[in-house]
Design an enzyme around this catalytic site. Structure first.
Site: not given
Ligand code: PYC
Length: 315
Positions: A239, A94
């Protein structure tokens, strides 16, 4: 009501990275034993799912909360180990969570600016805490598995996208679906959920994140995204693992040079900066680096009272 002797106290630090929360469990958690983190995450899934739910689900958390269980590392060159989890299960890696972890450890005085290696169930990552408070994460090697996969989305029609790994499995779609605007959150969630089901049914059962891309209205930002997470919440941050998967696709398509910066905005307008270096050009494998900022919001003790009918979360 007096406190029962069996009350469990779990010390956590809450942070957010570009709006996406991370709840770091620093003590009172679980003893998952020793061994590689991929083994310990299997044990966590099989034997401690109620603990996962207690920490991130309502009433203590919410669908959007990502948990991070701090564990001793297995890899000898790592100083910390972490297992990430969400409202429905565990994550491989994550990105926003690692930035939150580093900011939280710095808040606790356990890290000062510099580099630190962190063990995860899908490999070691290296994070750098900058003097500014920004954090860069050298993520696990990332690659595109399938290019231009056409799926049929009920109620919409054909959609083309790429399947790529950035520490989790993503289906990446450029220029399809509702406009990526806050006003369209419900429509975006509904569309990406149907995309996920169609991709899964078409031979990619491991894809549990869907990422839509469109141009950003912000100067200097290359793209805006909407990312649907496995439990149907959308990522408030751009993300980290999704941006890593995007970098792998851009690299494979020759659309971004090694070392050049890619600025990725989320649907709420928060930004990560990404770049990559080739690990294996012939195989299309890149080493992505993601940079962002997290803010610590709370240090609390979560109380797990077995007399509480929702002690283990609403699930
Ligand atoms: O930032 O990799 C990330 C992530 C995955 C799910 C929520 N954030």
């Amino acid at each position: 009501m007096s406190a029962p002797t069996s009350l469990r106290r779990i010390r956590v630090i809450d942070s957010h990275t570009g709006g996406e929360p991370t709840r770091l469990v620093i003590s009172g958690g679980l003893d998952l034993g020793s061994g590689p983190l991929e083994e310990r995450v299997r044990r966590f899934r099989a034997e401690h799912d109620a603990f996962r739910s207690a920490i991130v689900n309502e009433p203590r958390g919410s669908d959007v909360m990502v948990g991070a269980l701090l564990v001793p590392p297995h890899r000898a060159d790592c100083r910390f180990g972490v297992i990430f989890f969400n409202n429905v299960g565990c994550l491989g890696m994550c990105g926003h969570g690692t930035i939150g972890l580093v900011a939280s450890l710095a808040h606790l005085g356990q890290l000062t600016p510099g580099c630190v290696k962190i063990d995860t169930p899908v490999g070691a990552v290296e994070a750098e805490l900058h003097a500014s408070g920004e954090v860069s994460v050298d993520n696990v090697p990332s690659h595109r598995k399938a290019r231009g996969v056409t799926i049929n989305v009920p109620g919409h029609g054909e959609v083309r996208g790429d399947v790529a790994w950035g520490g989790n499995w993503f289906f990446l779609v450029d220029g399809a679906g509702p406009a990526i605007e806050l006003a369209n959150l419900e429509a975006l969630t509904d569309f990406t959920w149907r995309v996920r089901q169609a991709v899964n049914a078409q031979g990619f059962p491991d894809v549990d994140h869907v990422e839509l891309f469109a141009p950003s209205p912000q100067a200097g930002v290359h793209s805006r995204n909407f990312v649907l997470c496995p439990g149907k919440a959308y990522d408030r941050s751009p993300c980290g693992t999704g941006t890593s998967a995007k970098l792998a696709c851009l690299a494979a398509d020759g659309k971004l040079a090694e070392g050049a910066e890619w600025v990725q905005e989320s649907v709420i307008g928060s930004v990560f900066r990404g770049r990559y270096r080739w690990v294996d050009r012939a195989a299309g494998v890149v080493a992505p680096t993601i940079t962002g900022t997290a803010h610590v919001m709370a240090e609390t003790e979560q109380l797990l009272d077995p007399r509480d009918p929702f002690c283990w979360g609403i699930r």
